[in-house]
Scaffold this motif. Structure first.
Motif, PDB file in Angstrom:
ATOM      1  N   ALA A 135       0.853  -1.069   0.676  1.00 51.56           N
ATOM      2  CA  ALA A 135       0.214  -0.476   0.045  1.00 51.56           C
ATOM      3  C   ALA A 135       0.879   1.643  -0.121  1.00 51.56           C
ATOM      4  O   ALA A 135       1.133   1.859  -0.952  1.00 51.56           O
ATOM      5  CB  ALA A 135      -0.784  -0.303   1.777  1.00 51.56           C
ATOM      6  N   GLN A 136       1.713   1.487   0.228  1.00 47.29           N
ATOM      7  CA  GLN A 136       3.023   2.095   0.467  1.00 47.29           C
ATOM      8  C   GLN A 136       3.511   3.247  -0.403  1.00 47.29           C
ATOM      9  O   GLN A 136       3.895   3.675  -1.130  1.00 47.29           O
ATOM     10  CB  GLN A 136       3.589   2.428   1.597  1.00 47.29           C
ATOM     11  CG  GLN A 136       3.334   2.862   3.310  1.00 47.29           C
ATOM     12  CD  GLN A 136       4.457   1.972   4.335  1.00 47.29           C
ATOM     13  OE1 GLN A 136       6.038   1.326   3.567  1.00 47.29           O
ATOM     14  NE2 GLN A 136       4.703   1.964   5.634  1.00 47.29           N
ATOM     15  N   ILE A 168      -7.378   0.656 -14.286  1.00 50.15           N
ATOM     16  CA  ILE A 168      -6.143  -0.311 -13.577  1.00 50.15           C
ATOM     17  C   ILE A 168      -5.371   0.154 -12.353  1.00 50.15           C
ATOM     18  O   ILE A 168      -4.812  -1.169 -11.561  1.00 50.15           O
ATOM     19  CB  ILE A 168      -5.257   0.080 -14.496  1.00 50.15           C
ATOM     20  CG1 ILE A 168      -5.310  -1.088 -16.372  1.00 50.15           C
ATOM     21  CG2 ILE A 168      -3.673  -1.211 -14.146  1.00 50.15           C
ATOM     22  CD1 ILE A 168      -4.813  -0.582 -17.230  1.00 50.15           C
ATOM     23  N   VAL A 169      -6.239   1.596 -11.922  1.00 42.67           N
ATOM     24  CA  VAL A 169      -5.734   2.252 -10.904  1.00 42.67           C
ATOM     25  C   VAL A 169      -6.557   1.622  -9.508  1.00 42.67           C
ATOM     26  O   VAL A 169      -6.236   1.217  -8.605  1.00 42.67           O
ATOM     27  CB  VAL A 169      -5.137   3.590 -10.847  1.00 42.67           C
ATOM     28  CG1 VAL A 169      -5.792   3.969  -9.902  1.00 42.67           C
ATOM     29  CG2 VAL A 169      -4.103   4.227 -11.729  1.00 42.67           C
ATOM     30  N   ARG A 170      -7.457   1.468 -10.482  1.00 46.00           N
ATOM     31  CA  ARG A 170      -8.560   0.934  -9.138  1.00 46.00           C
ATOM     32  C   ARG A 170      -8.590  -0.913  -8.418  1.00 46.00           C
ATOM     33  O   ARG A 170      -8.116  -1.132  -7.585  1.00 46.00           O
ATOM     34  CB  ARG A 170     -10.581   1.353 -10.380  1.00 46.00           C
ATOM     35  CG  ARG A 170     -11.129   0.814  -8.893  1.00 46.00           C
ATOM     36  CD  ARG A 170     -12.408   1.242  -9.934  1.00 46.00           C
ATOM     37  NE  ARG A 170     -12.578   0.936 -10.824  1.00 46.00           N
ATOM     38  CZ  ARG A 170     -13.403  -0.128 -10.712  1.00 46.00           C
ATOM     39  NH1 ARG A 170     -13.980  -1.236  -9.746  1.00 46.00           N
ATOM     40  NH2 ARG A 170     -13.503  -0.553 -12.000  1.00 46.00           N
ATOM     41  N   TYR A 179       3.185   6.060  -5.700  1.00 47.65           N
ATOM     42  CA  TYR A 179       3.229   6.250  -7.365  1.00 47.65           C
ATOM     43  C   TYR A 179       1.608   6.168  -8.349  1.00 47.65           C
ATOM     44  O   TYR A 179       1.777   6.390  -9.280  1.00 47.65           O
ATOM     45  CB  TYR A 179       4.124   4.921  -8.049  1.00 47.65           C
ATOM     46  CG  TYR A 179       5.214   4.876  -8.514  1.00 47.65           C
ATOM     47  CD1 TYR A 179       6.312   4.763  -8.511  1.00 47.65           C
ATOM     48  CD2 TYR A 179       5.332   3.789  -6.741  1.00 47.65           C
ATOM     49  CE1 TYR A 179       7.245   5.246  -8.351  1.00 47.65           C
ATOM     50  CE2 TYR A 179       7.046   4.161  -6.168  1.00 47.65           C
ATOM     51  CZ  TYR A 179       7.866   4.149  -7.770  1.00 47.65           C
ATOM     52  OH  TYR A 179       8.631   4.082  -7.293  1.00 47.65           O
ATOM     53  N   ILE A 180       0.260   5.885  -7.371  1.00 51.43           N
ATOM     54  CA  ILE A 180      -0.240   7.176  -7.411  1.00 51.43           C
ATOM     55  C   ILE A 180      -1.154   8.086  -6.789  1.00 51.43           C
ATOM     56  O   ILE A 180      -0.999   8.369  -5.801  1.00 51.43           O
ATOM     57  CB  ILE A 180      -1.969   5.612  -7.286  1.00 51.43           C
ATOM     58  CG1 ILE A 180      -1.471   4.347  -7.976  1.00 51.43           C
ATOM     59  CG2 ILE A 180      -3.207   5.985  -7.201  1.00 51.43           C
ATOM     60  CD1 ILE A 180      -1.896   3.497  -7.869  1.00 51.43           C
ATOM     61  N   ARG A 181      -1.781   8.361  -7.501  1.00 49.92           N
ATOM     62  CA  ARG A 181      -2.835   9.546  -7.404  1.00 49.92           C
ATOM     63  C   ARG A 181      -3.983   9.587  -7.007  1.00 49.92           C
ATOM     64  O   ARG A 181      -4.895   9.207  -8.234  1.00 49.92           O
ATOM     65  CB  ARG A 181      -2.456  10.928  -8.409  1.00 49.92           C
ATOM     66  CG  ARG A 181      -1.191  11.591  -8.593  1.00 49.92           C
ATOM     67  CD  ARG A 181      -1.523  13.211  -9.121  1.00 49.92           C
ATOM     68  NE  ARG A 181       0.011  13.517  -9.644  1.00 49.92           N
ATOM     69  CZ  ARG A 181       0.870  13.823 -10.637  1.00 49.92           C
ATOM     70  NH1 ARG A 181      -0.235  13.132 -11.782  1.00 49.92           N
ATOM     71  NH2 ARG A 181       1.738  13.838 -11.071  1.00 49.92           N
ATOM     72  N   LYS A 208      -4.492   8.075 -10.705  1.00 51.78           N
ATOM     73  CA  LYS A 208      -4.023   7.924 -12.086  1.00 51.78           C
ATOM     74  C   LYS A 208      -2.310   7.331 -11.671  1.00 51.78           C
ATOM     75  O   LYS A 208      -2.241   8.079 -10.179  1.00 51.78           O
ATOM     76  CB  LYS A 208      -3.429   9.622 -13.349  1.00 51.78           C
ATOM     77  CG  LYS A 208      -4.392   9.984 -13.795  1.00 51.78           C
ATOM     78  CD  LYS A 208      -4.167  11.018 -14.736  1.00 51.78           C
ATOM     79  CE  LYS A 208      -2.827  10.895 -15.792  1.00 51.78           C
ATOM     80  NZ  LYS A 208      -3.653  12.201 -16.680  1.00 51.78           N
ATOM     81  N   VAL A 209      -1.230   7.058 -11.849  1.00 46.86           N
ATOM     82  CA  VAL A 209       0.034   6.321 -12.248  1.00 46.86           C
ATOM     83  C   VAL A 209       0.738   7.591 -12.383  1.00 46.86           C
ATOM     84  O   VAL A 209       0.437   8.558 -13.212  1.00 46.86           O
ATOM     85  CB  VAL A 209      -0.106   5.784 -12.497  1.00 46.86           C
ATOM     86  CG1 VAL A 209       1.477   4.947 -12.800  1.00 46.86           C
ATOM     87  CG2 VAL A 209      -0.343   4.362 -12.052  1.00 46.86           C
TER      88      VAL A 209
END
Ligand code: F6R
Length: 364
Positions: free
Chosen positions: A21-22, A188-190, A27-29, A34-35
């Motif tokens: 998770a960290q 994908i981010v989800r 790398y994720i907003r 978004k990555v």
């Protein structure tokens, strides 16, 4: 400090929901879904091919990265183990992104491969856990894994954190190359953000895995099978088992079974099958049934849907949460690690300090 765990390896396996998770968080907003990679001195959209170089467990992250980068960014990817790469006079075409993957950042062969790429004008990125390491200082783009110090010689949490970063790199490359629509990226981010909870759900099967460890511990040889991104995971399962339990194990691409290894199959060789449900599931199951017909005792690791379809053919099953195929390797890594761990404990080996191995291999 091992906390209330018996070994560092087990503590580090259990840290994965938090450290993954960290790592994802950096790398994720989350608001834009978004990555985002750190600022870089080069233009990602100019990259035309990727060369990934690493050793051991980190090289399996490279192999999984090949599936992801080719699928999402449609860029050709080559993966090499560093000790081969550096001596085979590799062809390094312009607009190659060279990627090294390393927990320690000090592995001699990987460091030499990085220096070889740089000396030949290749732009480099490094997926690295130790931020003060030689590789971290020398790469053009440092992509840190935030796994924290890894003490157990067998790599566990560094592996899943490296996968999280590799996924972010694949998505970013895909966007830079115009291959990923905004809604696809959000999707994908989800799924990536679901990984820590899914890893947690996989950890809940620890006691079941411990209960089957004695059967595996009695074997002389063990085979692991997987397809697609789960093939490198089969290699990882076999490596982990060899390393800490000293049982001979091999990982194979499921489809390769009938091209040789099936000759080894009898009731004494357990077969660990990694098969999330999805488009490749039926094919892997038919490979599994071929082995079963020759007496193999199969342990099937799949989700509820997969187990409902094929669980009856197995002597034991481990149920993983249903996840998107993209994050399956991060989740299926957990039973693979736990199985190696419990088999080693059952055999009474020194789990954190296996014989003949060092945490960081700084000689070639
Ligand atoms: C396996 C393992 C090794 C390392 C390899 C590379 O559990 O730990 O195979 O993955 O020696 O080490 P790093 O990642 O430090 O370059």
């Amino acid at each position: 400090d091992k906390g209330n765990h018996r070994h560092f390896m087990l503590k580090e396996i259990y840290e994965q929901p938090v450290v993954v998770a960290q790592t994802l968080a950096s790398y994720i907003r989350p608001v834009e879904q978004k990555v985002a990679l750190p600022d870089m001195s080069f233009d990602l959209s100019k990259i035309e091919r990727v060369a990934i170089v690493a050793c051991g467990t980190a090289s399996y992250v490279g192999m999984i990265g090949k599936y992801w980068i080719e699928r999402f960014a449609r860029l050709p990817v080559e993966v090499d183990v560093a000790s081969e790469f550096r001596y085979r006079d590799p062809i390094l075409l312009p607009n190659t992104l060279g990627v090294v993957v390393s927990q320690s950042g000090e592995t001699a062969d990987t460091l030499a491969a990085l220096r070889h790429m740089k000396a030949n004008g290749v732009t480099t990125a490094g997926i690295i856990n130790v931020p003060t390491s030689s590789m971290a200082r020398e790469v053009d783009l440092l992509l840190s894994t935030h796994a924290g110090p890894e003490i157990g010689v067998a790599s566990t949490k560094a592996f899943t954190c490296q996968l999280a970063v590799m996924a972010a790199l694949a998505v970013n490359l895909a966007r830079a190359k115009g291959k990923l629509a905004e809604d696809e990226e959000r999707e994908i981010v989800r799924h990536l953000l679901e990984a820590p909870a899914a890893i947690n759900a996989a950890l809940a099967h620890d006691a079941e895995i411990e209960a089957m460890a004695h059967t595996i511990a009695a074997a002389r040889d063990v085979l692991y099978l997987g397809r697609g991104p789960d093939y490198p995971l089969a290699l990882e399962g076999a490596l982990k088992l060899k390393e800490i339990s000293y049982i001979h194990a091999e990982g194979y691409a499921s489809g390769e079974m009938k091209h040789g290894p099936i000759a080894l199959i009898d009731e004494h060789v357990p077969l660990i099958v990694l098969a999330p449900s999805g488009p490749l599931f039926d094919k892997t199951v038919s490979n599994m049934q071929e082995a079963k017909a020759r007496g193999a005792r199969v342990v099937l690791i799949s989700d509820a849907e997969g187990l409902a379809q094929a669980g009856e053919d197995a002597i034991a099953t481990i149920e993983m949460p249903s996840v998107h195929p993209l994050i399956a390797p991060l989740v299926y890594a957990v039973p693979v690690q736990l199985l190696a761990y419990h088999v080693a404990v059952a055999k009474g080996t020194d789990v954190d300090q296996p014989r003949n191995l060092a945490k960081s291999v700084t000689v070639e």
